[in-house]
Design a protein around this motif. Structure first.
Motif, PDB file in Angstrom:
ATOM      1  N   THR A 683     -26.571  -9.779 -21.263  1.00 33.50           N
ATOM      2  CA  THR A 683     -27.355  -9.917 -22.488  1.00 33.50           C
ATOM      3  C   THR A 683     -26.476  -9.653 -23.716  1.00 33.50           C
ATOM      4  N   PHE A 684     -26.708 -10.388 -24.795  1.00 36.65           N
ATOM      5  CA  PHE A 684     -25.982 -10.163 -26.046  1.00 36.65           C
ATOM      6  C   PHE A 684     -26.540  -8.922 -26.728  1.00 36.65           C
ATOM      7  N   ALA A 701     -30.139  -4.918 -31.446  1.00 38.75           N
ATOM      8  CA  ALA A 701     -30.924  -5.768 -30.549  1.00 38.75           C
ATOM      9  C   ALA A 701     -30.169  -6.014 -29.257  1.00 38.75           C
ATOM     10  N   ALA A 702     -30.953  -6.408 -28.219  1.00 38.56           N
ATOM     11  CA  ALA A 702     -30.440  -6.974 -26.978  1.00 38.56           C
ATOM     12  C   ALA A 702     -31.182  -8.288 -26.797  1.00 38.56           C
ATOM     13  N   CYS A 703     -30.474  -9.429 -26.888  1.00 38.78           N
ATOM     14  CA  CYS A 703     -31.153 -10.712 -27.051  1.00 38.78           C
ATOM     15  C   CYS A 703     -30.526 -11.814 -26.208  1.00 38.78           C
ATOM     16  N   ARG A 704     -31.234 -12.953 -26.159  1.00 37.27           N
ATOM     17  CA  ARG A 704     -30.758 -14.137 -25.443  1.00 37.27           C
ATOM     18  C   ARG A 704     -29.938 -15.042 -26.362  1.00 37.27           C
ATOM     19  N   SER A 736     -35.223 -13.898 -30.144  1.00 36.38           N
ATOM     20  CA  SER A 736     -35.016 -14.159 -28.718  1.00 36.38           C
ATOM     21  C   SER A 736     -35.023 -12.890 -27.876  1.00 36.38           C
ATOM     22  N   SER A 737     -35.193 -11.733 -28.481  1.00 37.80           N
ATOM     23  CA  SER A 737     -35.198 -10.498 -27.704  1.00 37.80           C
ATOM     24  C   SER A 737     -36.350 -10.462 -26.717  1.00 37.80           C
ATOM     25  N   LYS A 738     -37.453 -11.064 -27.099  1.00 38.46           N
ATOM     26  CA  LYS A 738     -38.619 -11.047 -26.216  1.00 38.46           C
ATOM     27  C   LYS A 738     -38.401 -11.907 -24.970  1.00 38.46           C
ATOM     28  N   GLU A 739     -37.361 -12.754 -24.970  1.00 44.10           N
ATOM     29  CA  GLU A 739     -37.070 -13.586 -23.805  1.00 44.10           C
ATOM     30  C   GLU A 739     -36.169 -12.880 -22.809  1.00 44.10           C
ATOM     31  N   VAL A 740     -35.746 -11.671 -23.122  1.00 44.19           N
ATOM     32  CA  VAL A 740     -34.940 -10.869 -22.207  1.00 44.19           C
ATOM     33  C   VAL A 740     -35.890 -10.109 -21.283  1.00 44.19           C
ATOM     34  N   MET A 751     -34.593  -2.960 -34.219  1.00 40.35           N
ATOM     35  CA  MET A 751     -35.063  -3.815 -35.301  1.00 40.35           C
ATOM     36  C   MET A 751     -34.918  -5.306 -34.998  1.00 40.35           C
ATOM     37  N   GLY A 752     -33.975  -5.690 -34.190  1.00 38.54           N
ATOM     38  CA  GLY A 752     -33.752  -7.103 -33.898  1.00 38.54           C
ATOM     39  C   GLY A 752     -32.859  -7.801 -34.910  1.00 38.54           C
ATOM     40  N   ALA A 753     -32.594  -7.205 -36.034  1.00 38.97           N
ATOM     41  CA  ALA A 753     -31.729  -7.790 -37.062  1.00 38.97           C
ATOM     42  C   ALA A 753     -31.262  -6.670 -37.974  1.00 38.97           C
TER      43      ALA A 753
END
Length: 802
Positions: A683-684, A701-704, A736-740, A751-753
């Motif tokens: 994961t990124f 964040a941890a995202c796709r 895209s975090s919710k897709e992880v 925060m995601g950003a």
């Protein structure tokens, strides 16, 4: 006439014997003075052709003095030989000439008889034997003009007499009486100056007349010949003037002049453009005559082109055709005739042969026999040979070839590193106690490193390392790596220099996915263990641009802080650590905490950056693809792509001799995406020094999918030869975090950003930096050792390429 440039600045002349008529010798005069009675001695010399050779010899015509005390006081050298050594023919001639001198003296002034014997002891004084000659001394009663022998007839007659006597009399007698005087200084009068024209220091460098040197008449004559043979001057005079303890030699020059240039051509050039000849001719036509200055201008234009292209041996050897106005410049370009490897020991002494096959070195060289020597190629050779990691010291030494000095032989001087090395590092853990540190345990940890840099002398390398925190129980956290590198996989003539790398590894790394946000509690750490093997093939397109393709097979295990397999993360450290109570995002693709995966990895790097006074300038692009194969059930099948672009824009070039780094604007962009199965360890993560400064690693964040951007301005700091910098950075997960799986971003309240700004300065190896977290409006100051902001932005690229 033919003009030769035998050194970096001098222009030399050689003239065939038919070029200078015998009836018009080139004259060279020098005057010796003493502090007693003013002018004491004058010697007029001619330069006569020797057969058909291209050199001249200065021959003294006449010497005279006013008083016999001149040679007895020792104030200046005695210039004539001993009269007792004069041959019979010379005695008869001198007697006749002496009689004529006496008669003329009595007729002109009877009191001359009183001084007749002042020079009669054979020492070259007035009217005496052995060099006075026909009353031509500097006796005031006979007139000074006779001593100079200015007319062409007198010079020719005297020259013929000297030639006759040179054949009948040995030079030893003249050398015995050729005493020396102390030269306290050398001056130049009317010396031509300008770019490409030899300076006074260059002209006088090889002369006998040097400050503090003892100089004789013969050596002074040789110096006159040397100066005349340069071809720069029509004639040269030397005036020797007394000082307190010795004499100052003053050379007076007259520039040579030829007809105006009507045509200019270059001979021997292979890389010189045609418009260079036209440029030289345009400059030459600005002058009515062809002079040394005009030839120097042509020399500067042609050699300037070679210097600009790095062809340091590109020079003009000589000019000819000046008499007709059709000038031809002969060029030497520095063709390489041989390339030799010279192995030396620790003291720099040659040792004959080394452990490395010379072929291993030669295949790294950008130049070959038959090409022109280029200083930029030499720099590339140094860099590429050092990258072999086989040598402690490398030097590229060009020199004129022994058989053909107009060509170049290159020596590669090599000092080899030890073939095998071993390093052991031990670590002991300590902790603060009551007033003094206490030893946590007597269990040592550390690492062992083994290396062979040059298997079979072919540049193949083998590395091995083992590390653990407990050598008594290494199975708990043993890390190892074994790597074999074989360069030039397809042979020495492979233009892409393909190399093979095979490695086996076991490594442990802290996962940044399981990290709390700014408003969450402390999160228990998750460790990721990777053990496997990797085979890669690398093609090198330029020094820094390359493509790598490889196959990776590995086993990935996630563990908690106690070292047990952990399939899920936990919310906070206060939660139980038992597997059944873990309710966080999954750590592996399987439910056991262990995955066995196989994937293909490719990396393409385009890099043309270079360092300008310690600051990188240029552009760098990197594209990386990982393709999971999913060969077995339960193995992930995915495609992971990352691309980045960085531009280092130099806003102003530094001065020619400045050591200050230039101001540079850095623009950076990075993006990534994963298609298919996604695991936590692939994961990124956003945030941290290699993403957005001012945040912890993975704090955002941890995202796709993601995008990152950064702008940085670097400005030089006067007197410190370094730079200060200011930056602005941002990153976004593109929702895209919710897709992880398990949505770690939301689970750990991230925060995601985010974005940040700050600045800093690097002083030597120490970096001081301030970064402000714009999400919480808090800032932090960091002081660390490193390469400053380059480590941050360049670290992104290096991390992606690993």
């Amino acid at each position: 006439m033919e003009i030769m440039a035998a050194s970096k600045a001098a222009i030399f002349v050689s003239a065939p014997s038919h070029g200078v008529p015998r009836a018009q010798p080139i004259s060279a005069r020098f005057v010796v003075r003493t502090p007693l009675t003013g002018p004491r001695l004058r010697i007029a010399g001619t330069v006569k052709p020797l057969g058909r050779s291209a050199r001249y010899e200065a021959v003294p015509i006449m010497a005279s003095a006013q008083h016999s005390a001149f040679t007895e006081t020792g104030a200046v050298p005695r210039l004539a030989g001993d009269g007792s050594r004069v041959g019979p023919v010379r005695r008869v001639r001198n007697a006749a000439l002496g009689a004529v001198g006496i008669a003329l003296g009595v007729l002109l002034k009877p009191t001359a008889l009183l001084h007749l014997f002042d020079g009669g002891n054979g020492n070259g004084n007035a009217g005496g034997g052995g060099g006075g000659g026909g009353g031509g001394g500097e006796n005031p009663y006979f007139g000074e003009s006779k001593a100079y022998a200015d007319t062409a007839d007198d010079e020719e007659e005297e020259e013929e007499e000297e030639e006759e006597e040179d054949t009948t009399e040995s030079d030893d007698g003249a050398e015995e009486g050729d005493e020396k005087f102390l030269c306290e200084g050398v001056k130049a009068v009317n010396l031509v100056a300008g770019p490409g024209i030899p300076t006074q220091a260059e002209l006088f460098e090889g002369l006998h007349c040097q400050p503090g040197a003892m100089v004789s008449r013969k050596q002074l004559s040789e110096d006159l010949t040397t100066l005349l043979s340069t071809g720069l001057f029509q004639n040269v005079d030397a005036n020797v003037q007394p000082t307190g303890k010795g004499y100052i030699v003053e050379f007076s020059f007259r520039e040579k002049v030829w007809p105006g240039m009507v045509e200019f051509k270059v001979s021997g050039a292979t890389v010189l453009p045609d418009d260079i000849e036209e440029q030289v001719l345009r400059e030459a036509r600005k002058s009515k005559y062809t002079t040394v200055r005009v030839l120097a201008t042509a020399k500067n234009i042609i050699e300037g082109y070679y210097q600009e292209k790095g062809l340091t041996f590109g020079t003009i050897s000589h000019f000819d055709g000046m008499e007709t106005g059709k000038v031809l410049a002969h060029v030497i370009e520095g063709e390489i005739t041989s390339v030799n490897c010279v192995y030396v020991d620790g003291n720099g002494n040659p040792v004959g042969s080394g452990s490395t096959n010379p072929r291993v070195v030669r295949r790294e060289l950008p130049f070959r026999v038959g090409t022109l020597y280029n200083v930029e190629d030499a720099k590339r050779a140094l860099r590429d040979i050092f990258l072999l990691q086989l040598f402690d010291n490398v030097q590229v030494v060009p020199k004129p070839d022994d058989d053909d000095p107009q060509k170049v032989a290159v020596d590669i001087v090599l000092k080899e590193r030890p073939l095998k090395t071993a390093e052991v590092e031990l670590e002991w853990q300590i902790a603060p106690g009551e007033g003094h540190p206490d030893l946590v345990s007597a269990t040592p940890g550390g690492s062992v490193f083994l290396e062979h840099r040059n298997l079979e002398g072919e540049g193949r390398q083998l590395y091995g390392s083992v590390s653990t925190s407990n050598f008594f129980a290494p199975q708990d956290d043993l890390g190892f790596k074994l790597e074999y590198v074989r360069p030039y996989l397809w042979g020495d003539h492979d233009p892409k220099r393909t190399s093979l790398n095979v490695s086996a590894f076991n490594a442990r790394k802290l996962s940044p996915v399981f990290t709390g946000g700014p408003f969450s509690d402390e999160v228990p750490s998750i460790w990721v263990d990777r053990a496997g093997a990797k085979v890669t093939v690398t093609e090198q397109y330029t020094r820094q641009s390359k493509m790598t393709a490889g196959l990776v097979v590995e086993e990935v295990t996630t563990r908690d802080e106690q070292g047990d397999p952990c399939p899920c993360g936990m919310r906070s450290a206060s939660h139980p650590t038992m597997q059944g109570d873990a309710d966080g995002p999954p750590t592996t693709f399987s439910e056991t905490g262990t995955d066995r995966i196989c994937f293909v990895q490719a990396n393409l790097t385009r890099d043309n950056t270079y360092f300008c006074n310690g600051t990188p300038v240029g552009s760098r692009d990197i594209f990386t693809v990982d393709q999971g194969l999913g060969l077995l059930p339960g193995n992930p099948f995915y495609n992971r792509m990352v691309g980045s672009m960085t531009r280092f824009l130099m806003l102003r070039k530094p001065g020619r001799h400045s050591e200050m780094p230039p101001p540079v604007l850095v623009l950076h962009a990075k993006a990534g995406n994963v298609i298919g199965d996604l695991t936590s360890y692939d994961t990124f993560t956003l945030g941290g020094p290699y993403s957005v400064r001012g945040y912890n690693v993975g704090e955002l964040a941890a995202c796709r999918r993601f995008v990152e951007g950064a702008v940085e301005l670097r400005v030089p700091v006067p007197k410190l030869n370094t730079h200060a910098y200011g930056f602005y950075e941002m990153a976004h997960d593109l929702n895209s975090s919710k897709e992880v799986p398990g949505n770690p971003t939301e689970f750990y309240r991230r925060m995601g950003a985010g974005n940040s700004w700050g600045g800093g300065m690097k002083i030597g190896a120490v970096r001081a930096e301030y970064a402000r977290d714009c999400n919480t409006s808090k800032g932090n100051v960091f002081v660390a050792s490193g390469s400053g902001s380059e480590r941050t932005k360049d670290g992104i690229l290096e991390d992606m390429g690993s």
